[in-house]
Design an enzyme around this catalytic site. Structure first.
Site, PDB file in Angstrom:
ATOM      1  N   ASP A   1       7.427  -5.495  21.657  1.00 31.21           N
ATOM      2  CA  ASP A   1       7.605  -4.144  21.117  1.00 31.21           C
ATOM      3  C   ASP A   1       7.437  -4.153  19.603  1.00 31.21           C
ATOM      4  O   ASP A   1       8.231  -4.789  18.898  1.00 31.21           O
ATOM      5  CB  ASP A   1       9.025  -3.632  21.431  1.00 31.21           C
ATOM      6  CG  ASP A   1       9.243  -3.396  22.918  1.00 31.21           C
ATOM      7  OD1 ASP A   1       8.330  -2.875  23.562  1.00 31.21           O
ATOM      8  OD2 ASP A   1      10.329  -3.725  23.417  1.00 31.21           O
TER       9      ASP A   1
ATOM     10  N   ASP B   1       6.328 -11.402  19.564  1.00 30.09           N
ATOM     11  CA  ASP B   1       7.239 -10.355  20.006  1.00 30.09           C
ATOM     12  C   ASP B   1       6.367  -9.285  20.664  1.00 30.09           C
ATOM     13  O   ASP B   1       5.167  -9.196  20.381  1.00 30.09           O
ATOM     14  CB  ASP B   1       7.967  -9.802  18.770  1.00 30.09           C
ATOM     15  CG  ASP B   1       8.798  -8.583  19.092  1.00 30.09           C
ATOM     16  OD1 ASP B   1       9.671  -8.693  19.956  1.00 30.09           O
ATOM     17  OD2 ASP B   1       8.556  -7.529  18.472  1.00 30.09           O
TER      18      ASP B   1
HETATM   19  P1  B16 Z   1      14.411  -3.045  27.545  1.00 28.94           P
HETATM   20  P2  B16 Z   1      11.125  -6.914  21.741  1.00 28.94           P
HETATM   21  C1  B16 Z   1      13.100  -5.317  22.558  1.00 28.94           C
HETATM   22  O1  B16 Z   1      11.789  -5.797  22.705  1.00 28.94           O
HETATM   23  C2  B16 Z   1      13.108  -4.042  21.739  1.00 28.94           C
HETATM   24  O2  B16 Z   1      12.768  -4.320  20.389  1.00 28.94           O
HETATM   25  C3  B16 Z   1      14.478  -3.437  21.758  1.00 28.94           C
HETATM   26  O3  B16 Z   1      14.443  -2.195  21.059  1.00 28.94           O
HETATM   27  C4  B16 Z   1      14.917  -3.206  23.213  1.00 28.94           C
HETATM   28  O4  B16 Z   1      16.248  -2.701  23.275  1.00 28.94           O
HETATM   29  C5  B16 Z   1      14.854  -4.532  23.972  1.00 28.94           C
HETATM   30  O5  B16 Z   1      13.538  -5.048  23.900  1.00 28.94           O
HETATM   31  C6  B16 Z   1      15.243  -4.377  25.425  1.00 28.94           C
HETATM   32  O6  B16 Z   1      14.263  -3.597  26.059  1.00 28.94           O
HETATM   33  O7  B16 Z   1      15.414  -1.932  27.528  1.00 28.94           O
HETATM   34  O8  B16 Z   1      13.007  -2.588  27.875  1.00 28.94           O
HETATM   35  O9  B16 Z   1      14.864  -4.200  28.428  1.00 28.94           O
HETATM   36  O10 B16 Z   1      10.965  -6.251  20.426  1.00 28.94           O
HETATM   37  O11 B16 Z   1      12.059  -8.110  21.754  1.00 28.94           O
HETATM   38  O12 B16 Z   1       9.797  -7.177  22.411  1.00 28.94           O
HETATM   39 MG    MG Z   2       9.931  -5.977  18.445  1.00 30.29          MG
END
Ligand code: B16
Ligand code: MG
Length: 235
Positions: free
Chosen positions: A22, A20
Site C-alpha cells: 500500500d 511494501d
Molecule cells: P488490511 P502495507 C498496510 O499495508 C496499510 O498501510 C495499513 O494502512 C493497513 O491498515 C494494513 O496494511 C492492514 O490492511 O486491513 O487490508 O489487512 O502498507 O503494509 O502494505
Molecule cells: Mg504502505
C-alpha cells in the site's frame, strides 16, 4: 570510494528488495484513509489526512485503536471494535474492485525489470490481509518471489517481523536487503531489521530512511546501493 575503482556487481551488494504494498506498489493508502474516515464519522469521530499518516503500515485493528488514541479516548469494548474493523474492511474491499494494472505506481514495473536482469530476489512485505487480492487486481500476483502479508505475521510494523520473514524466505542477508516503504512505521521496522531503506513520499515525514524519493520513477537503484547497501547500521 575511489572513482577509478571498478564498481562491484549489484548482486554482490544486494540480495533482495522487499516492497511494501500500500503506497509503494499501488495507491491503496488513499482508499484505506477514505474507508477509515467513513467508519470514524459514522461513530462520531473525525480523521484528518495528517492523522491518517500514523495509521499507515499498522494492522487493521492497530489502526482502529490508533484512531481512538489520536482522539485521547478510551477504547470501546472488543465486539464494537471488531464490528468497526469489519465494516471498514467491507468498504475497503468494495473500493478495491475498481483497481487494475493502470493503478500500479510509476517506476514499479521498471524497477522489477531491473531487479530481474540483475538476478536480485523480490518480495511483497505488507501488513495487509488483502495483499494477494490487490496483487491479483493489478496483475502482479506472480511478479514477486514471495509474498509475506498480514496473514503470515503476528506483529505488524513497526515490528520487523514482516521484513525478517521475507528475507528468511529468500535466503537474503538482512544487511544486504533493501526495503521500500511509504510509512514511518515501515521505515522503523526496516531499521529494526538491520536493512537499508528507501522512503517513497515526503522527506519531512520519512526523513529517517537512508534516502527519500517522491516517486520510484526518480529512484536510481545502482547509485543507492553503492551508497547505502550493505546497511552499516544506524547512521
Ligand atoms: P488490511 P502495507 C498496510 O499495508 C496499510 O498501510 C495499513 O494502512 C493497513 O491498515 C494494513 O496494511 C492492514 O490492511 O486491513 O487490508 O489487512 O502498507 O503494509 O502494505
Ligand atoms: Mg504502505
Amino acid at each position: 570510494m575511489d572513482i577509478n575503482m571498478p564498481k562491484p556487481p549489484l548482486a554482490t551488494l544486494l540480495d533482495a528488495v522487499l516492497f511494501d504494498l500500500d503506497g509503494v506498489i499501488v495507491d491503496t493508502a488513499h482508499l484505506h484513509f477514505l474507508a477509515w474516515r467513513h467508519v470514524a464519522e459514522k461513530n462520531g469521530l473525525t480523521l484528518s489526512k495528517a492523522q491518517n499518516e500514523s495509521l499507515k503500515g499498522l494492522s487493521r485493528m492497530d489502526s482502529l485503536k490508533m484512531i481512538y488514541t489520536l482522539h485521547g479516548l478510551p477504547l470501546p469494548d472488543a465486539s464494537t471494535l471488531e464490528a468497526m474493523a469489519t465494516e471498514k474492511n467491507h468498504w475497503y474491499v468494495d473500493a478495491l474492485k475498481t483497481l487494475s494494472a493502470k493503478d500500479i505506481l510509476p517506476g514499479v514495473l521498471n524497477l522489477l525489470e531491473t531487479l530481474r536482469t540483475h538476478h536480485i530476489k523480490t518480495a511483497v512485505a505488507s501488513s495487509s490481509k488483502n495483499a494477494k487480492t490487490i496483487l491479483a487486481h493489478i496483475g502482479l500476483q506472480d511478479a514477486f518471489d514471495t509474498i509475506v502479508d498480514g496473514w503470515s505475521i503476528e506483529k505488524s510494523k513497526p515490528d520487523p517481523e514482516v521484513f525478517l520473514k521475507a528475507a528468511e524466505r529468500l535466503h537474503a542477508r538482512p544487511e544486504h536487503t533493501l526495503v521500500i516503504e511509504d510509512a514511518l512505521s515501515g521505515i522503523q521496522a526496516a531499521r529494526a531489521a538491520g536493512m537499508c531503506v528507501l522512503g517513497v513520499g515526503s522527506h519531512e515525514q520519512l526523513g529517517v530512511a537512508d534516502a527519500v524519493v517522491l516517486s520510484l520513477n526518480a529512484f536510481h537503484l545502482e547509485d543507492f546501493v553503492q551508497r547505502f547497501c550493505p546497511n552499516k547500521g544506524e547512521r
